[in-house]
Design a protein around this motif. Sequence first.
Motif, PDB file in Angstrom:
ATOM      1  N   SER A   1      15.101 -22.866  32.381  1.00 57.34           N
ATOM      2  CA  SER A   1      13.846 -22.421  31.779  1.00 57.34           C
ATOM      3  C   SER A   1      14.040 -21.110  31.043  1.00 57.34           C
ATOM      4  O   SER A   1      14.973 -20.346  31.316  1.00 57.34           O
ATOM      5  CB  SER A   1      12.765 -22.273  32.853  1.00 57.34           C
ATOM      6  N   LEU A   2      13.136 -20.866  30.119  1.00 52.25           N
ATOM      7  CA  LEU A   2      13.071 -19.608  29.381  1.00 52.25           C
ATOM      8  C   LEU A   2      11.795 -18.877  29.772  1.00 52.25           C
ATOM      9  O   LEU A   2      10.947 -19.418  30.478  1.00 52.25           O
ATOM     10  CB  LEU A   2      13.102 -19.884  27.880  1.00 52.25           C
ATOM     11  N   ARG A   3      11.626 -17.653  29.316  1.00 56.95           N
ATOM     12  CA  ARG A   3      10.405 -16.902  29.631  1.00 56.95           C
ATOM     13  C   ARG A   3       9.185 -17.474  28.920  1.00 56.95           C
ATOM     14  O   ARG A   3       8.064 -17.333  29.389  1.00 56.95           O
ATOM     15  CB  ARG A   3      10.555 -15.439  29.212  1.00 56.95           C
ATOM     16  N   ARG A   4       9.397 -18.125  27.800  1.00 59.13           N
ATOM     17  CA  ARG A   4       8.305 -18.527  26.927  1.00 59.13           C
ATOM     18  C   ARG A   4       7.594 -19.772  27.430  1.00 59.13           C
ATOM     19  O   ARG A   4       8.171 -20.598  28.124  1.00 59.13           O
ATOM     20  CB  ARG A   4       8.840 -18.779  25.516  1.00 59.13           C
ATOM     21  N   GLY A   5       6.300 -19.903  27.044  1.00 53.62           N
ATOM     22  CA  GLY A   5       5.590 -21.150  27.202  1.00 53.62           C
ATOM     23  C   GLY A   5       4.686 -21.283  28.399  1.00 53.62           C
ATOM     24  O   GLY A   5       3.942 -22.252  28.495  1.00 53.62           O
ATOM     25  N   GLY A   6       4.706 -20.340  29.333  1.00 53.92           N
ATOM     26  CA  GLY A   6       3.875 -20.445  30.522  1.00 53.92           C
ATOM     27  C   GLY A   6       2.572 -19.685  30.396  1.00 53.92           C
ATOM     28  O   GLY A   6       2.194 -19.222  29.318  1.00 53.92           O
ATOM     29  N   GLU A   7       1.879 -19.515  31.535  1.00 51.32           N
ATOM     30  CA  GLU A   7       0.544 -18.926  31.539  1.00 51.32           C
ATOM     31  C   GLU A   7       0.464 -17.597  32.285  1.00 51.32           C
ATOM     32  O   GLU A   7      -0.610 -17.004  32.357  1.00 51.32           O
ATOM     33  CB  GLU A   7      -0.450 -19.925  32.145  1.00 51.32           C
TER      34      GLU A   7
ATOM     35  N   PHE B   1       6.967 -26.863  33.510  1.00 52.90           N
ATOM     36  CA  PHE B   1       8.428 -26.981  33.560  1.00 52.90           C
ATOM     37  C   PHE B   1       8.857 -28.399  33.932  1.00 52.90           C
ATOM     38  O   PHE B   1       9.731 -28.993  33.286  1.00 52.90           O
ATOM     39  CB  PHE B   1       8.976 -25.974  34.567  1.00 52.90           C
ATOM     40  N   GLU B   2       8.252 -28.953  34.980  1.00 52.42           N
ATOM     41  CA  GLU B   2       8.619 -30.297  35.418  1.00 52.42           C
ATOM     42  C   GLU B   2       8.277 -31.342  34.356  1.00 52.42           C
ATOM     43  O   GLU B   2       9.043 -32.290  34.143  1.00 52.42           O
ATOM     44  CB  GLU B   2       7.918 -30.637  36.731  1.00 52.42           C
ATOM     45  N   HIS B   3       7.156 -31.153  33.685  1.00 56.62           N
ATOM     46  CA  HIS B   3       6.781 -32.091  32.621  1.00 56.62           C
ATOM     47  C   HIS B   3       7.811 -32.067  31.504  1.00 56.62           C
ATOM     48  O   HIS B   3       8.236 -33.119  31.003  1.00 56.62           O
ATOM     49  CB  HIS B   3       5.397 -31.734  32.072  1.00 56.62           C
ATOM     50  N   ASP B   4       8.224 -30.884  31.094  1.00 57.70           N
ATOM     51  CA  ASP B   4       9.183 -30.786  30.001  1.00 57.70           C
ATOM     52  C   ASP B   4      10.571 -31.257  30.417  1.00 57.70           C
ATOM     53  O   ASP B   4      11.312 -31.821  29.606  1.00 57.70           O
ATOM     54  CB  ASP B   4       9.247 -29.346  29.495  1.00 57.70           C
ATOM     55  N   PHE B   5      10.930 -31.050  31.689  1.00 56.85           N
ATOM     56  CA  PHE B   5      12.229 -31.511  32.174  1.00 56.85           C
ATOM     57  C   PHE B   5      12.227 -33.016  32.394  1.00 56.85           C
ATOM     58  O   PHE B   5      13.238 -33.693  32.198  1.00 56.85           O
ATOM     59  CB  PHE B   5      12.589 -30.784  33.470  1.00 56.85           C
ATOM     60  N   GLY B   6      11.098 -33.553  32.818  1.00 57.13           N
ATOM     61  CA  GLY B   6      10.967 -34.988  32.987  1.00 57.13           C
ATOM     62  C   GLY B   6      11.202 -35.501  34.391  1.00 57.13           C
ATOM     63  O   GLY B   6      11.292 -36.714  34.609  1.00 57.13           O
ATOM     64  N   HIS B   7      11.285 -34.585  35.378  1.00 56.52           N
ATOM     65  CA  HIS B   7      11.525 -34.979  36.763  1.00 56.52           C
ATOM     66  C   HIS B   7      10.752 -34.060  37.710  1.00 56.52           C
ATOM     67  O   HIS B   7      10.600 -32.861  37.434  1.00 56.52           O
ATOM     68  CB  HIS B   7      13.016 -34.879  37.123  1.00 56.52           C
TER      69      HIS B   7
ATOM     70  N   LEU C   1       8.350 -18.962  37.335  1.00 56.57           N
ATOM     71  CA  LEU C   1       8.389 -20.083  38.265  1.00 56.57           C
ATOM     72  C   LEU C   1       8.538 -19.630  39.712  1.00 56.57           C
ATOM     73  O   LEU C   1       8.585 -20.464  40.617  1.00 56.57           O
ATOM     74  CB  LEU C   1       9.535 -21.033  37.893  1.00 56.57           C
ATOM     75  N   GLY C   2       8.595 -18.325  39.935  1.00 59.43           N
ATOM     76  CA  GLY C   2       8.753 -17.792  41.284  1.00 59.43           C
ATOM     77  C   GLY C   2       7.412 -17.605  41.975  1.00 59.43           C
ATOM     78  O   GLY C   2       6.534 -16.906  41.463  1.00 59.43           O
ATOM     79  N   ASP C   3       7.263 -18.198  43.161  1.00 64.21           N
ATOM     80  CA  ASP C   3       6.006 -18.097  43.904  1.00 64.21           C
ATOM     81  C   ASP C   3       6.054 -17.012  44.982  1.00 64.21           C
ATOM     82  O   ASP C   3       5.190 -16.950  45.842  1.00 64.21           O
ATOM     83  CB  ASP C   3       5.656 -19.444  44.543  1.00 64.21           C
ATOM     84  N   HIS C   4       7.067 -16.156  44.907  1.00 63.29           N
ATOM     85  CA  HIS C   4       7.291 -15.153  45.953  1.00 63.29           C
ATOM     86  C   HIS C   4       7.406 -13.738  45.387  1.00 63.29           C
ATOM     87  O   HIS C   4       7.868 -12.831  46.069  1.00 63.29           O
ATOM     88  CB  HIS C   4       8.591 -15.483  46.696  1.00 63.29           C
TER      89      HIS C   4
ATOM     90  N   MET D   1       8.261 -32.903  24.452  1.00 62.85           N
ATOM     91  CA  MET D   1       9.144 -31.896  25.026  1.00 62.85           C
ATOM     92  C   MET D   1       8.920 -30.553  24.341  1.00 62.85           C
ATOM     93  O   MET D   1       8.907 -30.470  23.124  1.00 62.85           O
ATOM     94  CB  MET D   1      10.597 -32.334  24.873  1.00 62.85           C
ATOM     95  N   ASN D   2       8.738 -29.487  25.123  1.00 63.98           N
ATOM     96  CA  ASN D   2       8.477 -28.167  24.565  1.00 63.98           C
ATOM     97  C   ASN D   2       9.760 -27.352  24.590  1.00 63.98           C
ATOM     98  O   ASN D   2      10.183 -26.858  25.625  1.00 63.98           O
ATOM     99  CB  ASN D   2       7.395 -27.471  25.408  1.00 63.98           C
ATOM    100  N   ILE D   3      10.411 -27.235  23.443  1.00 63.56           N
ATOM    101  CA  ILE D   3      11.701 -26.563  23.407  1.00 63.56           C
ATOM    102  C   ILE D   3      11.563 -25.069  23.650  1.00 63.56           C
ATOM    103  O   ILE D   3      12.544 -24.379  23.878  1.00 63.56           O
ATOM    104  CB  ILE D   3      12.428 -26.812  22.064  1.00 63.56           C
ATOM    105  N   ASP D   4      10.329 -24.534  23.602  1.00 59.57           N
ATOM    106  CA  ASP D   4      10.120 -23.126  23.895  1.00 59.57           C
ATOM    107  C   ASP D   4      10.204 -22.832  25.393  1.00 59.57           C
ATOM    108  O   ASP D   4      10.372 -21.701  25.792  1.00 59.57           O
ATOM    109  CB  ASP D   4       8.757 -22.664  23.373  1.00 59.57           C
ATOM    110  N   CYS D   5      10.053 -23.849  26.235  1.00 62.48           N
ATOM    111  CA  CYS D   5      10.014 -23.658  27.681  1.00 62.48           C
ATOM    112  C   CYS D   5      11.369 -23.825  28.350  1.00 62.48           C
ATOM    113  O   CYS D   5      11.680 -23.133  29.316  1.00 62.48           O
ATOM    114  CB  CYS D   5       9.036 -24.641  28.321  1.00 62.48           C
ATOM    115  N   ILE D   6      12.150 -24.785  27.872  1.00 68.39           N
ATOM    116  CA  ILE D   6      13.428 -25.055  28.512  1.00 68.39           C
ATOM    117  C   ILE D   6      14.533 -25.224  27.482  1.00 68.39           C
ATOM    118  O   ILE D   6      14.272 -25.507  26.307  1.00 68.39           O
ATOM    119  CB  ILE D   6      13.360 -26.315  29.402  1.00 68.39           C
ATOM    120  N   GLU D   7      15.753 -25.050  27.939  1.00 69.68           N
ATOM    121  CA  GLU D   7      16.925 -25.308  27.116  1.00 69.68           C
ATOM    122  C   GLU D   7      17.787 -26.315  27.861  1.00 69.68           C
ATOM    123  O   GLU D   7      18.160 -26.087  29.016  1.00 69.68           O
ATOM    124  CB  GLU D   7      17.697 -24.018  26.858  1.00 69.68           C
ATOM    125  N   HIS D   8      18.090 -27.428  27.217  1.00 72.24           N
ATOM    126  CA  HIS D   8      18.840 -28.484  27.877  1.00 72.24           C
ATOM    127  C   HIS D   8      20.325 -28.153  27.951  1.00 72.24           C
ATOM    128  O   HIS D   8      20.881 -27.483  27.080  1.00 72.24           O
ATOM    129  CB  HIS D   8      18.617 -29.816  27.164  1.00 72.24           C
TER     130      HIS D   8
END
Length: 246
Positions: free
Chosen positions: A20-26, A54-60, A36-39, A1-8
Amino acid sequence: MNIDCIEHISCFEKADAAFSLRRGGESTGNYAYLNLGDHVGDDPLLVKKNRQIFEHDFGHRCVFMHQIHGTKAVLVRKVPKLIPECDAIVTDVKGLGLAVMTADCLPLLLQTADGTVCAAVHCGWKGLAHGIVQNTVSLVRKLSQSPLEAYTGPCIGPLSFEVGPEVQEEFVRSLGADATAAFKSSRADRLLCSLPDLTAMALMQSGAEITKIVHSGCDTFRERERFFSYRRNAVTGRMATVIALR
Protein backbone atom coordinates in the motif's frame (compact mmCIF):
# COMPACT_ATOMS: atom_id res chain seq x y z
CA MET A 1 -8.31 -0.96 -9.35
CA ASN A 2 -7.02 2.24 -7.71
CA ILE A 3 -3.36 2.58 -8.60
CA ASP A 4 -3.07 5.46 -6.11
CA CYS A 5 -3.67 3.06 -3.19
CA ILE A 6 -1.45 0.10 -3.96
CA GLU A 7 1.55 -0.88 -6.03
CA HIS A 8 1.60 -4.40 -7.42
CA ILE A 9 4.59 -6.70 -7.03
CA SER A 10 5.32 -8.74 -10.15
CA CYS A 11 8.07 -11.14 -9.04
CA PHE A 12 5.75 -14.03 -8.05
CA GLU A 13 4.30 -16.15 -10.86
CA LYS A 14 1.89 -18.10 -8.63
CA ALA A 15 0.78 -15.43 -6.17
CA ASP A 16 -0.68 -11.94 -6.17
CA ALA A 17 1.32 -9.44 -4.13
CA ALA A 18 1.28 -5.69 -3.50
CA PHE A 19 2.12 -2.97 -1.01
CA SER A 20 0.00 0.00 0.00
CA LEU A 21 0.87 3.65 -0.42
CA ARG A 22 -0.13 6.62 1.74
CA ARG A 23 -2.57 7.88 -0.86
CA GLY A 24 -6.24 7.07 -1.35
CA GLY A 25 -7.60 6.52 2.17
CA GLU A 26 -9.80 8.53 4.52
CA SER A 27 -7.56 9.19 7.53
CA THR A 28 -6.34 12.71 8.28
CA GLY A 29 -3.55 14.54 10.10
CA ASN A 30 -0.52 12.41 10.94
CA TYR A 31 -2.35 9.37 9.53
CA ALA A 32 -3.21 10.85 6.13
CA TYR A 33 -4.42 9.07 4.14
CA LEU A 34 -4.41 5.27 3.79
CA ASN A 35 -3.45 4.29 7.33
CA LEU A 36 -4.00 0.55 7.81
CA GLY A 37 -2.75 0.37 11.40
CA ASP A 38 -5.45 -0.06 14.05
CA HIS A 39 -3.02 0.35 16.95
CA VAL A 40 -1.51 3.78 16.34
CA GLY A 41 -4.20 6.14 17.66
CA ASP A 42 -6.19 6.70 14.47
CA ASP A 43 -10.02 6.63 14.36
CA PRO A 44 -10.94 2.89 14.25
CA LEU A 45 -13.80 3.51 11.84
CA LEU A 46 -11.50 5.23 9.38
CA VAL A 47 -8.95 2.42 9.67
CA LYS A 48 -11.73 -0.09 8.95
CA LYS A 49 -12.72 1.86 5.83
CA ASN A 50 -9.08 2.09 4.74
CA ARG A 51 -8.66 -1.67 5.08
CA GLN A 52 -11.78 -2.20 3.00
CA ILE A 53 -10.36 0.08 0.30
CA PHE A 54 -7.06 -1.80 0.41
CA GLU A 55 -8.65 -5.26 0.25
CA HIS A 56 -10.95 -4.19 -2.57
CA ASP A 57 -8.05 -2.90 -4.65
CA PHE A 58 -5.91 -5.96 -3.87
CA GLY A 59 -8.77 -8.31 -4.66
CA HIS A 60 -8.53 -10.61 -1.62
CA ARG A 61 -9.64 -10.69 2.01
CA CYS A 62 -6.58 -10.30 4.21
CA VAL A 63 -5.36 -11.64 7.53
CA PHE A 64 -3.61 -8.95 9.61
CA MET A 65 -1.38 -9.59 12.62
CA HIS A 66 -0.92 -8.06 16.04
CA GLN A 67 2.83 -7.63 15.61
CA ILE A 68 5.05 -7.65 18.70
CA HIS A 69 8.64 -7.63 17.31
CA GLY A 70 8.96 -11.29 18.28
CA THR A 71 9.78 -14.54 16.51
CA LYS A 72 6.46 -16.41 16.40
CA ALA A 73 5.12 -17.68 13.05
CA VAL A 74 1.49 -18.86 12.80
CA LEU A 75 -0.36 -21.00 10.24
CA VAL A 76 -3.72 -19.53 9.12
CA ARG A 77 -6.33 -21.03 6.80
CA LYS A 78 -9.11 -18.42 7.13
CA VAL A 79 -9.64 -14.89 8.42
CA PRO A 80 -9.67 -15.50 12.20
CA LYS A 81 -12.08 -13.93 14.66
CA LEU A 82 -9.15 -12.99 16.88
CA ILE A 83 -6.13 -11.30 15.33
CA PRO A 84 -3.09 -13.57 15.84
CA GLU A 85 -0.31 -12.18 18.03
CA CYS A 86 2.77 -13.00 16.00
CA ASP A 87 5.23 -11.58 13.50
CA ALA A 88 4.74 -14.00 10.61
CA ILE A 89 1.75 -15.73 9.05
CA VAL A 90 1.80 -18.70 6.69
CA THR A 91 -0.97 -20.27 4.60
CA ASP A 92 -1.56 -23.00 2.03
CA VAL A 93 -5.03 -21.68 1.14
CA LYS A 94 -5.43 -20.05 -2.27
CA GLY A 95 -6.94 -16.56 -2.32
CA LEU A 96 -6.29 -15.75 1.34
CA GLY A 97 -4.27 -12.54 1.68
CA LEU A 98 -1.50 -12.36 4.29
CA ALA A 99 -0.64 -8.80 5.37
CA VAL A 100 2.31 -7.42 7.28
CA MET A 101 2.12 -3.80 8.50
CA THR A 102 5.19 -1.57 8.57
CA ALA A 103 6.37 2.02 8.81
CA ASP A 104 10.15 1.46 8.48
CA CYS A 105 10.52 -2.22 9.43
CA LEU A 106 11.01 -4.60 6.52
CA PRO A 107 8.06 -6.63 5.15
CA LEU A 108 9.17 -9.99 3.77
CA LEU A 109 6.99 -12.06 1.43
CA LEU A 110 7.72 -15.71 0.68
CA GLN A 111 6.24 -18.16 -1.83
CA THR A 112 7.19 -21.76 -2.50
CA ALA A 113 8.19 -22.33 -6.10
CA ASP A 114 5.42 -24.91 -6.49
CA GLY A 115 2.86 -22.24 -5.54
CA THR A 116 1.36 -24.15 -2.60
CA VAL A 117 2.49 -22.06 0.38
CA CYS A 118 3.13 -18.37 1.05
CA ALA A 119 4.09 -16.24 4.04
CA ALA A 120 4.22 -12.63 5.21
CA VAL A 121 6.88 -11.71 7.75
CA HIS A 122 7.45 -8.61 9.90
CA CYS A 123 11.20 -8.02 10.01
CA GLY A 124 11.98 -5.40 12.60
CA TRP A 125 15.63 -5.58 13.52
CA LYS A 126 14.97 -7.31 16.85
CA GLY A 127 12.80 -10.05 15.38
CA LEU A 128 15.21 -10.41 12.47
CA ALA A 129 18.19 -10.82 14.81
CA HIS A 130 16.37 -13.31 17.02
CA GLY A 131 15.14 -15.70 14.31
CA ILE A 132 11.78 -14.68 12.83
CA VAL A 133 12.93 -15.56 9.28
CA GLN A 134 14.27 -18.96 10.30
CA ASN A 135 11.10 -19.77 12.28
CA THR A 136 8.91 -18.82 9.33
CA VAL A 137 10.91 -20.93 6.91
CA SER A 138 10.69 -23.88 9.30
CA LEU A 139 6.89 -23.59 9.36
CA VAL A 140 6.71 -23.28 5.56
CA ARG A 141 8.88 -26.40 5.15
CA LYS A 142 6.41 -28.42 7.23
CA LEU A 143 3.91 -27.79 4.43
CA SER A 144 6.18 -27.91 1.38
CA GLN A 145 9.79 -28.80 0.62
CA SER A 146 9.72 -26.72 -2.56
CA PRO A 147 12.40 -24.00 -2.95
CA LEU A 148 11.50 -20.51 -1.80
CA GLU A 149 11.14 -17.21 -3.64
CA ALA A 150 11.38 -14.00 -1.60
CA TYR A 151 10.54 -10.31 -1.84
CA THR A 152 11.69 -7.64 0.60
CA GLY A 153 9.30 -4.69 0.58
CA PRO A 154 9.53 -0.98 1.36
CA CYS A 155 11.52 -0.27 4.52
CA ILE A 156 13.90 2.31 5.93
CA GLY A 157 16.80 2.26 3.50
CA PRO A 158 20.47 1.39 4.04
CA LEU A 159 21.43 5.08 3.79
CA SER A 160 18.78 6.16 6.32
CA PHE A 161 18.75 3.50 9.07
CA GLU A 162 21.28 4.70 11.62
CA VAL A 163 21.90 2.41 14.62
CA GLY A 164 24.33 1.92 17.47
CA PRO A 165 27.14 -0.67 17.56
CA GLU A 166 25.05 -2.93 19.79
CA VAL A 167 22.77 -3.69 16.83
CA GLN A 168 25.72 -4.90 14.75
CA GLU A 169 26.91 -6.99 17.70
CA GLU A 170 23.46 -8.60 17.97
CA PHE A 171 23.52 -9.65 14.32
CA VAL A 172 27.07 -10.94 14.51
CA ARG A 173 25.93 -13.18 17.36
CA SER A 174 22.95 -14.48 15.40
CA LEU A 175 24.19 -14.54 11.79
CA GLY A 176 27.97 -14.67 12.22
CA ALA A 177 30.81 -12.37 11.24
CA ASP A 178 29.47 -11.94 7.69
CA ALA A 179 26.73 -9.75 9.15
CA THR A 180 29.22 -6.89 9.43
CA ALA A 181 28.93 -6.46 5.64
CA ALA A 182 25.40 -5.07 6.19
CA PHE A 183 26.77 -2.15 8.23
CA LYS A 184 28.72 0.96 7.22
CA SER A 185 30.29 3.67 9.34
CA SER A 186 28.27 6.83 9.88
CA ARG A 187 28.88 9.75 12.28
CA ALA A 188 30.72 9.19 15.58
CA ASP A 189 30.06 5.60 16.72
CA ARG A 190 26.84 5.27 14.69
CA LEU A 191 26.40 2.78 11.87
CA LEU A 192 24.18 2.60 8.79
CA CYS A 193 22.30 -0.69 8.67
CA SER A 194 20.83 -2.55 5.66
CA LEU A 195 17.72 -4.48 6.63
CA PRO A 196 17.41 -5.99 3.12
CA ASP A 197 20.95 -7.39 3.30
CA LEU A 198 20.41 -8.82 6.78
CA THR A 199 17.12 -10.40 5.70
CA ALA A 200 18.83 -11.98 2.69
CA MET A 201 21.54 -13.39 4.98
CA ALA A 202 18.92 -14.84 7.32
CA LEU A 203 17.16 -16.46 4.36
CA MET A 204 20.36 -17.98 3.01
CA GLN A 205 21.12 -19.42 6.46
CA SER A 206 17.59 -20.78 6.94
CA GLY A 207 18.27 -24.23 5.53
CA ALA A 208 15.90 -23.85 2.59
CA GLU A 209 16.84 -23.52 -1.06
CA ILE A 210 16.30 -19.87 -2.00
CA THR A 211 15.95 -19.42 -5.75
CA LYS A 212 15.11 -15.71 -5.86
CA ILE A 213 15.32 -12.66 -3.58
CA VAL A 214 13.92 -9.44 -5.03
CA HIS A 215 14.37 -6.13 -3.19
CA SER A 216 11.92 -3.25 -3.61
CA GLY A 217 14.65 -0.61 -3.39
CA CYS A 218 12.20 1.73 -1.63
CA ASP A 219 13.20 3.89 1.36
CA THR A 220 10.24 4.67 3.62
CA PHE A 221 12.18 7.35 5.52
CA ARG A 222 13.10 9.38 2.43
CA GLU A 223 9.98 8.84 0.29
CA ARG A 224 7.69 11.10 2.32
CA GLU A 225 4.86 11.32 -0.22
CA ARG A 226 4.58 7.56 -0.72
CA PHE A 227 5.21 6.02 2.68
CA PHE A 228 4.66 6.39 6.41
CA SER A 229 7.85 6.38 8.50
CA TYR A 230 7.99 5.93 12.26
CA ARG A 231 11.54 7.27 12.44
CA ARG A 232 10.56 10.38 10.49
CA ASN A 233 7.28 10.95 12.39
CA ALA A 234 6.78 8.94 15.58
CA VAL A 235 3.00 9.41 15.40
CA THR A 236 2.12 8.06 11.99
CA GLY A 237 0.19 5.44 10.02
CA ARG A 238 1.14 2.02 8.71
CA MET A 239 1.39 0.51 5.24
CA ALA A 240 0.64 -3.13 4.43
CA THR A 241 2.55 -5.52 2.19
CA VAL A 242 0.47 -8.51 1.18
CA ILE A 243 0.56 -11.82 -0.68
CA ALA A 244 -2.14 -14.33 -1.74
CA LEU A 245 -1.74 -17.64 -3.57
CA ARG A 246 -3.49 -17.85 -6.94
